[in-house]
Structure formats: C-alpha cells, structure tokens
Design an enzyme around this catalytic site. Structure first.
Site, short mmCIF file in Angstrom:
data_model
loop_
_atom_site.label_atom_id
_atom_site.label_comp_id
_atom_site.label_asym_id
_atom_site.label_seq_id
_atom_site.Cartn_x
_atom_site.Cartn_y
_atom_site.Cartn_z
N ASN A 42 -14.89 -12.26 -11.32
CA ASN A 42 -14.01 -11.12 -11.02
C ASN A 42 -13.40 -10.70 -12.35
O ASN A 42 -12.50 -11.34 -12.87
CB ASN A 42 -12.94 -11.55 -10.02
CG ASN A 42 -12.05 -10.39 -9.60
OD1 ASN A 42 -12.11 -9.31 -10.19
ND2 ASN A 42 -11.24 -10.61 -8.59
N LYS B 61 -11.82 -13.96 -13.97
CA LYS B 61 -11.76 -15.11 -13.06
C LYS B 61 -13.19 -15.58 -12.83
O LYS B 61 -14.07 -14.76 -12.55
CB LYS B 61 -11.16 -14.71 -11.71
CG LYS B 61 -9.67 -14.58 -11.70
CD LYS B 61 -9.18 -14.37 -10.26
CE LYS B 61 -7.95 -13.50 -10.27
NZ LYS B 61 -7.68 -12.83 -9.00
N ARG C 70 -17.64 -9.14 -8.53
CA ARG C 70 -16.82 -8.24 -7.72
C ARG C 70 -16.84 -6.86 -8.37
O ARG C 70 -16.55 -6.72 -9.56
CB ARG C 70 -15.39 -8.74 -7.67
CG ARG C 70 -14.51 -7.79 -6.91
CD ARG C 70 -13.06 -8.12 -7.08
NE ARG C 70 -12.26 -7.19 -6.29
CZ ARG C 70 -11.05 -6.81 -6.61
NH1 ARG C 70 -10.47 -7.27 -7.69
NH2 ARG C 70 -10.40 -5.98 -5.84
N HIS D 39 -10.47 -3.70 -0.35
CA HIS D 39 -10.24 -5.04 0.23
C HIS D 39 -11.32 -5.42 1.25
O HIS D 39 -11.10 -6.29 2.08
CB HIS D 39 -8.88 -5.13 0.97
CG HIS D 39 -7.68 -5.23 0.06
ND1 HIS D 39 -6.45 -4.79 0.46
CD2 HIS D 39 -7.53 -5.73 -1.17
CE1 HIS D 39 -5.57 -5.00 -0.52
NE2 HIS D 39 -6.22 -5.58 -1.52
N LEU E 4 -2.23 -8.70 3.47
CA LEU E 4 -0.91 -8.39 2.93
C LEU E 4 -0.64 -9.23 1.68
O LEU E 4 -0.16 -10.36 1.76
CB LEU E 4 0.17 -8.66 3.99
CG LEU E 4 -0.03 -8.00 5.36
CD1 LEU E 4 1.06 -8.42 6.33
CD2 LEU E 4 -0.08 -6.48 5.22
N GLY E 5 -1.02 -8.69 0.54
CA GLY E 5 -0.72 -9.34 -0.74
C GLY E 5 0.12 -8.35 -1.54
O GLY E 5 0.78 -7.49 -0.95
N GLY F 73 -1.18 -6.03 -3.32
CA GLY F 73 -1.86 -4.86 -2.75
C GLY F 73 -2.04 -5.18 -1.27
O GLY F 73 -2.24 -6.34 -0.93
N ARG G 253 3.13 -0.04 -5.08
CA ARG G 253 2.51 1.24 -4.71
C ARG G 253 3.19 1.83 -3.48
O ARG G 253 3.53 1.10 -2.54
CB ARG G 253 1.02 1.05 -4.38
CG ARG G 253 0.17 0.62 -5.54
CD ARG G 253 -1.31 0.67 -5.17
NE ARG G 253 -2.07 -0.16 -6.08
CZ ARG G 253 -2.91 -1.11 -5.68
NH1 ARG G 253 -3.11 -1.36 -4.40
NH2 ARG G 253 -3.56 -1.83 -6.58
N ASN H 294 1.72 -16.63 4.31
CA ASN H 294 2.87 -17.53 4.04
C ASN H 294 4.18 -17.14 4.69
O ASN H 294 5.06 -17.98 4.83
CB ASN H 294 3.10 -17.62 2.53
CG ASN H 294 1.91 -18.22 1.82
OD1 ASN H 294 1.48 -19.31 2.18
ND2 ASN H 294 1.37 -17.52 0.86
N GLU I 118 -11.87 -14.35 -1.07
CA GLU I 118 -12.79 -13.29 -1.48
C GLU I 118 -13.93 -13.83 -2.33
O GLU I 118 -15.07 -13.37 -2.24
CB GLU I 118 -12.02 -12.19 -2.23
CG GLU I 118 -11.19 -11.35 -1.27
CD GLU I 118 -10.05 -10.59 -1.94
OE1 GLU I 118 -9.07 -11.24 -2.35
OE2 GLU I 118 -10.13 -9.37 -2.04
P1 ADP Z 1 -2.51 -10.30 -4.86
O1 ADP Z 1 -2.65 -9.01 -4.13
O2 ADP Z 1 -1.95 -10.13 -6.24
O3 ADP Z 1 -3.72 -11.21 -4.77
P2 ADP Z 1 -1.27 -12.32 -3.17
O4 ADP Z 1 -2.22 -12.22 -2.02
O5 ADP Z 1 -1.26 -13.55 -3.99
O6 ADP Z 1 -1.33 -11.04 -4.10
O7 ADP Z 1 0.20 -12.09 -2.57
C1 ADP Z 1 1.32 -11.96 -3.38
C2 ADP Z 1 2.52 -11.74 -2.49
O8 ADP Z 1 2.65 -12.85 -1.58
C3 ADP Z 1 3.84 -11.66 -3.25
O9 ADP Z 1 4.60 -10.58 -2.75
C4 ADP Z 1 4.53 -12.96 -2.88
O10 ADP Z 1 5.90 -12.80 -2.89
C5 ADP Z 1 4.02 -13.18 -1.48
N1 ADP Z 1 4.22 -14.58 -1.04
C6 ADP Z 1 3.65 -15.70 -1.50
N2 ADP Z 1 4.17 -16.78 -0.85
C7 ADP Z 1 5.08 -16.30 0.04
C8 ADP Z 1 5.99 -16.90 0.99
N3 ADP Z 1 6.02 -18.20 1.17
N4 ADP Z 1 6.76 -16.06 1.70
C9 ADP Z 1 6.73 -14.73 1.52
N5 ADP Z 1 5.92 -14.13 0.65
C10 ADP Z 1 5.12 -14.89 -0.08
#
Ligand code: ADP
Length: 346
Positions: free
Chosen positions: A7, A14, A64, A153, A182-183, A185, A214, A304, A329
C-alpha cells in the site's frame, strides 16, 4: 504460498507478507516520511530496498490502487496497458493514484519476474445501478468528464461483508447488509446479496459521512460562496474541505476516543453531528434494501467504540442484527491476488 501486499502512499509504504495457507502475517513493515527532510529514505525505491526479505519466495505482489475509474471492475494482473490506465486515472485521484503507481513501478523494477496485481478501492462499487452512481448534473458531465459517484473503501466493505456472511452462517447471496467503515476516513455501503448498490463516498472520498477532517455532504453552493464571497483559492477550499473540516473543523480534534471523553461543548456537538449523519445513511439504505440482515461496524471507530455504536443504534426504528467485524484490507488484497492467479492458470 506467500503473497505480499503493498500500500504505497505519497510518503509512506506499507508492506505485508501473508502465508496464504494459514493467512498468517509473516512480515509487516511500515516505512514513513519517505522523501521528507531529515529522512534517510529518499524515495520508494530505497524504501522497498530496505525491506529485508527473500522476494523470490513470493508468488505475487498485490498493490492497493485507490481509483479504478470505469476501467477496472475487478482485480487485474498488471501490464503496461494497466499501468498507463492507472496513470490516466490520476486526474480523478491526484493524491492517491500517482503514489500507488510509484509502488507498482518500483516493485516491478526490483522484482520483475513475479505477477503484480492491482486491487482497486472502487471495484466493489462497480455494479451500483446507474441511478445510484449518477449525479443530477448535465449528462455530458458524465459522458465527457466521467463525473459520477465511484465509491471507495471497497476492499474493506467487500471483506467485512463476506466475514459477516460467515458469522451469520449464510451465503452472501442470501443476505442484505449495511456496512459501516468508520475510521478517520469513513463510508457506509448498502449491500444487496453481495453487491454494493449504494455507498456514501462519491466522485472523491469527500462525500458522505462526517469524517476526521473531511466535511462529508454539504450544499455544493458553499464551495461557490467560499470562492466568490470569501475570495478563497481553489487550494484553500480543497484544504478546508478535506483537511480542516469534519470532527477537526467542529472541535479541533479527530481522535474519537478523546472526543467521547471530552466535556467540551463543541466536542459534544461534533459527536452528535457525526452520529446523526451515520443514522441518516442507515435509514436511507434500509429504505433502499427493504430488508436488512445485519448492520456491520468496522474501522477504528466502528470496531472499538461501544459508545458510538450504541448511539448510532438508538431508536433505529427497525430490528436487525448488529455485528462488529475487524476489517483487514491487506488480507482481502492478498485473497484477491489468489483469485487472479487461479484465473490466469485456467
Ligand atoms: P484510518 O482511516 O486512518 O485507517 P482507523 O480505522 O485506524 O483510521 O481509525 C482511526 C479512528 O479510530 C480515530 O478517530 C480513533 O480515535 C478511533 N479509535 C480508535 N480506537 C478507539 C476507541 N477505543 N474508541 C473510540 N475511537 C477509537
């Protein structure tokens, strides 16, 4: 059999190697700050060079690639034609495709004799119906300039939908799902019998849910107002919408852990806005699908944060199973490579 996944970002690379029998990760390397001041890795070539493995053990490398446009509806063996098409698609994804391509070119140069396969973020959404992917703009905007919803995604939505089917003990063709990646992005996807029929990201990853930095959906006239009345340049508007909006824009923070714990009014507002937007997408996808077997949460936030999941599901108005599935992914890209290799041997 070992398959590597690359990636490649503008300043990062990565690299993961999977044992395809056990799906075990044999090697995982993240190289950051490539080409930046003070970094001892000058370019992607040096980054790949610095990885200490026997590349001859690999059966394929999966790359990717963010944008496959209307060209690529599935993972594809890379050749010169594919490379030039990925290059052409850079105008649709100027931040991503050139960096992805750099990874491909460097890997081809260093390890020329093994199959290299492109796996596209857009491909899973390729079969959306036309009424889902068209914008109500003059038709020639689509015909001449390919302005349409592509969705992103896809690798994650595809992976978590298949995992969800396994958990439910059903064939993917017999179920409907709403998947939420939900990350930092974030996107939602309506999946009918294994096929993405709608998704929240559009022409670019800016559309849809409220994300870390965003804006997601806004009235497009705001963009005109920013330019006309606020005299903002195109770059300033771009930066504002992509980097300074979303959770950061509202409360100055994009770490959802911190936002959930904060007593700050703006942090509370940012969360409420994010949750409301997710609920609106779930509601509209429920209306499109008619029947939903499960809502699937994934990504750093989805996996999480019980708090966010509970708030999103509060007063949902319909009954469905809820699953939390960790996305992977890279593993999905490796699995896709396996599929392409098998097809090529037939
Ligand atoms: P990316 O899109 O960069 O791959 P990730 O899927 O790693 O992102 O998600 C990052 C988000 O997940 C951040 O907003 C982070 O705060 C949130 N996050 C990670 N652990 C927790 C948790 N225990 N509770 C709430 N949010 C979390």
């Amino acid at each position: 059999m070992q398959i590597a996944v690359i990636n490649s970002g503008s300043s990062s690379l990565k690299f993961k190697v999977f044992d395809m029998q056990t799906k075990e990760v044999l090697k995982s390397v993240l190289i950051e700050h490539i080409g930046e001041n003070g970094s001892n890795v000058k370019n992607h070539h040096e980054a790949l060079q610095s990885i200490d493995i026997d590349f001859n053990q690999l059966s394929a490398i999966g790359h990717r690639v963010v944008h496959g446009g209307e060209e690529f509806h599935s993972s594809t063996m890379i050749n010169d034609i594919v490379i030039s098409k990925i290059k052409e698609l850079s105008s649709l994804a100027p931040l991503h495709n050139p960096a992805n391509l750099e990874g491909i070119l460097v890997a081809k140069d260093k390890i020329p004799n093994i199959p290299q396969i492109a796996v596209f973020d857009t491909a899973f959404h390729f079969h959306m119906p036309k009424e889902a992917y068209m914008y109500a703009l003059p038709y020639e905007m689509y015909e001449k300039y390919k302005i349409r919803r592509y969705g992103f995604h896809g690798t994650s939505h595809s992976y978590i939908s298949k995992e969800a089917a396994k958990v439910l003990g059903k064939d993917i063709k017999d179920i409907n799902l709403i998947t939420l990646h939900l990350g930092n992005g974030a996107s939602a996807c309506a999946i009918e019998q294994g096929i993405s029929i709608d998704t929240s990201m559009g022409f670019t990853p800016l559309e849809g849910l409220i994300m870390g930095s965003r804006s997601g959906d806004i009235d497009p006239a705001i963009v005109l107002y920013m330019q006309r009345e606020l005299n903002m340049s195109i770059d300033e508007v771009d930066k504002t919408l992509n980097k300074k909006s979303g959770l950061i824009g509202i409360c100055g923070e994009n770490d959802v852990r911190k936002i959930v714990e904060s007593q700050n009014e703006k942090a509370k507002l940012a969360l409420k806005m994010m949750i409301r937007r997710i609920k609106k997408y779930i509601g509209s996808y429920f209306a499109l699908l008619g029947h939903v077997d499960a809502i699937v949460f994934s990504g750093g936030i989805g996996e999480n944060s019980k708090y966010i999941r509970e708030k999103v599901l509060q007063n949902l108005g319909f009954d469905t199973k809820v699953l939390v599935i960790k996305t992977d992914e890279e593993l999905e890209i490796a699995n896709e490579c396996l599929g392409v290799l098998k097809n090529h041997r037939l």
